[in-house]
Write an enzyme that holds these catalytic residues in place. Structure first.
Site, mmCIF file in Angstrom:
data_model
loop_
_atom_site.group_PDB
_atom_site.id
_atom_site.type_symbol
_atom_site.label_atom_id
_atom_site.label_comp_id
_atom_site.label_asym_id
_atom_site.label_seq_id
_atom_site.Cartn_x
_atom_site.Cartn_y
_atom_site.Cartn_z
ATOM 1 N N GLU A 80 0.835 -1.209 0.000
ATOM 2 C CA GLU A 80 0.000 0.000 0.000
ATOM 3 C C GLU A 80 0.865 1.252 0.000
ATOM 4 O O GLU A 80 2.001 1.226 0.464
ATOM 5 C CB GLU A 80 -0.868 0.009 1.269
ATOM 6 C CG GLU A 80 -2.292 -0.480 1.062
ATOM 7 C CD GLU A 80 -3.200 0.568 0.426
ATOM 8 O OE1 GLU A 80 -2.710 1.481 -0.255
ATOM 9 O OE2 GLU A 80 -4.410 0.456 0.616
ATOM 10 N N ASP A 81 0.307 2.350 -0.478
ATOM 11 C CA ASP A 81 1.026 3.630 -0.405
ATOM 12 C C ASP A 81 0.874 4.264 0.975
ATOM 13 O O ASP A 81 1.850 4.616 1.619
ATOM 14 C CB ASP A 81 0.568 4.598 -1.512
ATOM 15 C CG ASP A 81 -0.941 4.822 -1.542
ATOM 16 O OD1 ASP A 81 -1.681 4.146 -0.785
ATOM 17 O OD2 ASP A 81 -1.394 5.676 -2.326
ATOM 18 N N ASP B 283 -4.547 5.587 5.869
ATOM 19 C CA ASP B 283 -5.088 6.805 6.483
ATOM 20 C C ASP B 283 -6.173 6.392 7.472
ATOM 21 O O ASP B 283 -5.885 6.074 8.623
ATOM 22 C CB ASP B 283 -5.610 7.702 5.350
ATOM 23 C CG ASP B 283 -6.044 9.068 5.840
ATOM 24 O OD1 ASP B 283 -5.955 9.324 7.052
ATOM 25 O OD2 ASP B 283 -6.468 9.902 5.017
ATOM 26 N N VAL C 179 -0.335 14.395 1.387
ATOM 27 C CA VAL C 179 0.984 14.380 0.747
ATOM 28 C C VAL C 179 0.898 13.879 -0.686
ATOM 29 O O VAL C 179 0.002 13.098 -1.026
ATOM 30 C CB VAL C 179 1.992 13.506 1.541
ATOM 31 C CG1 VAL C 179 2.299 14.123 2.893
ATOM 32 C CG2 VAL C 179 1.468 12.085 1.729
ATOM 33 N N ASP D 169 -0.980 10.939 -5.442
ATOM 34 C CA ASP D 169 -1.498 12.022 -6.267
ATOM 35 C C ASP D 169 -2.476 12.931 -5.532
ATOM 36 O O ASP D 169 -2.968 12.608 -4.460
ATOM 37 C CB ASP D 169 -2.259 11.435 -7.459
ATOM 38 C CG ASP D 169 -3.641 10.912 -7.037
ATOM 39 O OD1 ASP D 169 -3.702 10.138 -6.059
ATOM 40 O OD2 ASP D 169 -4.643 11.315 -7.648
ATOM 41 N N ARG E 210 2.246 12.340 -9.251
ATOM 42 C CA ARG E 210 2.716 10.972 -8.996
ATOM 43 C C ARG E 210 4.171 10.801 -9.389
ATOM 44 O O ARG E 210 4.870 9.945 -8.856
ATOM 45 C CB ARG E 210 1.870 9.962 -9.790
ATOM 46 C CG ARG E 210 0.443 9.826 -9.312
ATOM 47 C CD ARG E 210 -0.167 8.570 -9.930
ATOM 48 N NE ARG E 210 -1.623 8.580 -9.898
ATOM 49 C CZ ARG E 210 -2.357 8.165 -8.871
ATOM 50 N NH1 ARG E 210 -1.775 7.705 -7.788
ATOM 51 N NH2 ARG E 210 -3.669 8.183 -8.918
HETATM 52 P P1 IMP Z 1 -7.851 5.104 3.768
HETATM 53 O O1 IMP Z 1 -8.836 4.167 3.152
HETATM 54 O O2 IMP Z 1 -8.523 6.272 4.438
HETATM 55 O O3 IMP Z 1 -6.864 4.422 4.689
HETATM 56 O O4 IMP Z 1 -7.078 5.787 2.599
HETATM 57 C C1 IMP Z 1 -6.115 5.119 1.881
HETATM 58 C C2 IMP Z 1 -5.988 5.624 0.471
HETATM 59 O O5 IMP Z 1 -6.316 7.012 0.382
HETATM 60 C C3 IMP Z 1 -4.561 5.524 0.022
HETATM 61 O O6 IMP Z 1 -4.307 4.277 -0.580
HETATM 62 C C4 IMP Z 1 -4.422 6.692 -0.925
HETATM 63 O O7 IMP Z 1 -4.800 6.308 -2.229
HETATM 64 C C5 IMP Z 1 -5.398 7.722 -0.412
HETATM 65 N N1 IMP Z 1 -4.732 8.728 0.435
HETATM 66 C C6 IMP Z 1 -4.862 8.906 1.772
HETATM 67 N N2 IMP Z 1 -4.113 9.923 2.216
HETATM 68 C C7 IMP Z 1 -3.471 10.402 1.120
HETATM 69 C C8 IMP Z 1 -2.521 11.474 0.926
HETATM 70 O O8 IMP Z 1 -2.080 12.195 1.842
HETATM 71 N N3 IMP Z 1 -2.099 11.670 -0.358
HETATM 72 C C9 IMP Z 1 -2.526 10.910 -1.409
HETATM 73 N N4 IMP Z 1 -3.400 9.903 -1.266
HETATM 74 C C10 IMP Z 1 -3.871 9.649 -0.003
#
Ligand code: IMP
Length: 187
Positions: A108-109, A112, A162, A168, A174
């Site tokens: 994963e990137d 959050d 970020v 992105d 990216r």
């Molecule tokens: P989550 O489902 O809230 O944990 O979000 C995860 C996904 O949201 C990541 O895989 C990213 O694609 C996107 N994401 C969350 N925070 C950021 C950020 O700061 N920059 C870019 N993409 C983000």
């Protein structure tokens, strides 16, 4: 190349300070790769790269793992073009490889809220892998990494949105080699 001031291509009012430099990212990814190499010695892990954000991390990580890894891709969407999660995760592209009996590492990137990860975990676990671990480049300080079962974390970061190194904002940035804070319009 060590100059990380915004270049002609990326110069933009929305790019804030550099959060992690190219060197910091490279160094940490090598460390994670070495750890994975040790943990999976004698096995042939399958890296599942979560598109699109994790593509750069997954590429570098694979270079740093000294094992015969395989790579497949899955794509989900939860943000649309916004910088806030929509709260609904949608499968956009599924894997080609059969996961049954495989040692899967989900790459994963950023974790959050954990919504995306929870969705992916459920989906992949249902396919009967021998093991399933999660490796994320970034995690918010607020994320419950233990609860989400995240084994490898590159960096823990605060709440700023970020961009760069695969991540992105509305499909931009990216291709930065580093990670920078995104400054929204009304900043
Ligand atoms: P989550 O489902 O809230 O944990 O979000 C995860 C996904 O949201 C990541 O895989 C990213 O694609 C996107 N994401 C969350 N925070 C950021 C950020 O700061 N920059 C870019 N993409 C983000």
């Amino acid at each position: 190349m060590t100059d990380e001031s915004p270049s002609r291509l990326t110069s933009d009012d929305h790019l804030g300070r550099v959060l992690l430099s190219e060197e910091q990212l490279a160094q940490r990814i090598i460390e994670i790769g070495e750890q994975v190499t040790e943990d999976y010695a004698g096995r042939r892990p399958l890296l599942v790269c979560v598109l699109r954000g994790a593509y750069a991390f997954c590429t570098e990580l694979a270079f740093s793992i000294d094992l015969p890894v395989e790579i497949d891709f899955i794509a989900v969407s939860s943000y649309g073009s916004s910088t806030r999660t929509s709260g609904v995760v949608r499968l956009v592209k599924d894997l080609d490889v059969d996961l049954s009996g495989r040692d899967v590492i989900l790459v994963e990137d950023i974790v959050d809220t954990g919504l995306t990860l929870r969705y992916l975990r459920r989906s992949l676990e249902a396919r009967g892998p021998a093991s399933l671990e999660v490796c994320t480049l970034l995690a918010r300080e607020s994320a419950d990494l233990e609860g989400l079962g995240v084994r490898y974390v590159g960096f823990t970061i605060p709440g700023d949105f970020v961009v760069g190194f695969g991540l992105d904002a509305a499909e931009r940035y990216r291709n930065l080699r580093y990670l920078a804070v995104y400054e929204p319009e009304d900043h």
